[in-house]
Design a protein around this motif. Structure first.
Motif, PDB file in Angstrom:
ATOM      1  N   ARG A  37      41.286  38.082  29.610  1.00 55.28           N
ATOM      2  CA  ARG A  37      42.504  37.406  29.197  1.00 55.28           C
ATOM      3  C   ARG A  37      42.228  36.545  27.977  1.00 55.28           C
ATOM      4  O   ARG A  37      41.101  36.096  27.755  1.00 55.28           O
ATOM      5  CB  ARG A  37      43.083  36.571  30.328  1.00 55.28           C
ATOM      6  N   VAL A  47      37.731  38.057  33.311  1.00 57.51           N
ATOM      7  CA  VAL A  47      38.471  37.721  34.525  1.00 57.51           C
ATOM      8  C   VAL A  47      37.837  38.401  35.736  1.00 57.51           C
ATOM      9  O   VAL A  47      37.495  37.749  36.717  1.00 57.51           O
ATOM     10  CB  VAL A  47      39.947  38.143  34.404  1.00 57.51           C
ATOM     11  N   VAL A  63      38.953  32.356  38.841  1.00 57.77           N
ATOM     12  CA  VAL A  63      39.938  33.165  39.561  1.00 57.77           C
ATOM     13  C   VAL A  63      39.444  33.606  40.932  1.00 57.77           C
ATOM     14  O   VAL A  63      40.210  34.193  41.700  1.00 57.77           O
ATOM     15  CB  VAL A  63      40.346  34.401  38.736  1.00 57.77           C
ATOM     16  N   ARG A  66      41.469  33.921  44.331  1.00 55.43           N
ATOM     17  CA  ARG A  66      42.903  34.041  44.033  1.00 55.43           C
ATOM     18  C   ARG A  66      43.262  35.423  43.506  1.00 55.43           C
ATOM     19  O   ARG A  66      44.369  35.914  43.763  1.00 55.43           O
ATOM     20  CB  ARG A  66      43.320  32.991  42.998  1.00 55.43           C
ATOM     21  N   PHE A  67      42.370  36.031  42.743  1.00 53.72           N
ATOM     22  CA  PHE A  67      42.621  37.333  42.136  1.00 53.72           C
ATOM     23  C   PHE A  67      41.792  38.398  42.853  1.00 53.72           C
ATOM     24  O   PHE A  67      40.677  38.135  43.317  1.00 53.72           O
ATOM     25  CB  PHE A  67      42.226  37.327  40.660  1.00 53.72           C
ATOM     26  N   MET A  82      47.170  38.985  41.469  1.00 55.94           N
ATOM     27  CA  MET A  82      46.970  37.587  41.126  1.00 55.94           C
ATOM     28  C   MET A  82      47.842  36.729  42.035  1.00 55.94           C
ATOM     29  O   MET A  82      49.078  36.824  41.980  1.00 55.94           O
ATOM     30  CB  MET A  82      47.326  37.353  39.663  1.00 55.94           C
ATOM     31  N   LEU A  85      49.067  31.545  41.360  1.00 58.69           N
ATOM     32  CA  LEU A  85      48.917  31.410  39.912  1.00 58.69           C
ATOM     33  C   LEU A  85      49.082  29.970  39.467  1.00 58.69           C
ATOM     34  O   LEU A  85      49.859  29.197  40.047  1.00 58.69           O
ATOM     35  CB  LEU A  85      49.924  32.313  39.205  1.00 58.69           C
ATOM     36  N   LYS A  86      48.344  29.633  38.436  1.00 58.97           N
ATOM     37  CA  LYS A  86      48.353  28.289  37.864  1.00 58.97           C
ATOM     38  C   LYS A  86      48.765  28.365  36.396  1.00 58.97           C
ATOM     39  O   LYS A  86      48.571  29.414  35.760  1.00 58.97           O
ATOM     40  CB  LYS A  86      46.951  27.680  37.961  1.00 58.97           C
ATOM     41  N   GLU A  88      47.253  27.349  33.925  1.00 57.69           N
ATOM     42  CA  GLU A  88      46.091  27.705  33.096  1.00 57.69           C
ATOM     43  C   GLU A  88      45.756  29.190  33.152  1.00 57.69           C
ATOM     44  O   GLU A  88      44.865  29.647  32.430  1.00 57.69           O
ATOM     45  CB  GLU A  88      44.873  26.871  33.494  1.00 57.69           C
ATOM     46  N   ASP A  89      46.438  29.950  33.990  1.00 57.35           N
ATOM     47  CA  ASP A  89      46.274  31.402  33.989  1.00 57.35           C
ATOM     48  C   ASP A  89      47.117  32.066  32.905  1.00 57.35           C
ATOM     49  O   ASP A  89      47.017  33.282  32.693  1.00 57.35           O
ATOM     50  CB  ASP A  89      46.668  31.983  35.350  1.00 57.35           C
ATOM     51  N   TYR A  93      46.742  39.450  29.166  1.00 57.12           N
ATOM     52  CA  TYR A  93      45.723  40.102  29.983  1.00 57.12           C
ATOM     53  C   TYR A  93      45.501  41.526  29.480  1.00 57.12           C
ATOM     54  O   TYR A  93      46.460  42.285  29.284  1.00 57.12           O
ATOM     55  CB  TYR A  93      46.154  40.120  31.445  1.00 57.12           C
TER      56      TYR A  93
END
Length: 125
Positions: A37, A47, A63, A66-67, A82, A85-86, A88-89, A93
């Motif tokens: 990303r 990532v 990640v 979470r991912f 994903m 998600l935040k 900052e993500d 991608y």
């Protein structure tokens, strides 16, 4: 191999998205696949990556948990689920492929030979 990423969008913090990368042109199962990303003003960052067979997946610390990266060799498809998600993500991608990567090189974008065009993910707070 040609790669086409899709599935990005605008979501709120805590939501989920699933990115997909369709591959064509060569034997998909021969390739190590990765997701990278790039946020505005920042370098492209690793990532996740998955080796030719399931069970060998690797994630960036940011990640992990979470991912989830997965691949379907029969359908020539790479996915990135994903969750949580935040903001900052937020980034573009890209999916990437290479035939001969070793484990110690999977985080290096320059080592991947083929790239998709990218899909935008925007996470609002």
């Amino acid at each position: 191999v040609q790669l086409q990423a899709s599935g990005g969008g605008l979501v709120q913090a805590g939501d989920s998205l699933r990115l997909s990368c369709a591959a064509s042109g060569r034997t998909f199962s021969n390739y190590v696949m990765g997701w990278f990303r790039q946020a505005p003003g920042k370098e492209r960052e690793f990532v996740a990556a998955i080796f030719r067979s399931a069970g060998r997946e690797y994630y960036a610390d940011a990640v992990k948990g979470r991912f989830t990266i997965s691949r379907d060799n029969a359908k020539n498809r790479l996915d990135l689920q994903m969750n949580s998600l935040k903001p900052e993500d937020t980034a573009v991608y890209h999916c990437a492929a290479d035939r001969s990567l070793i484990l110690s090189r999977i985080t290096y974008a320059d080592d991947y030979d083929w790239w998709g065009q990218g899909t935008q993910v925007t996470v609002s707070s």
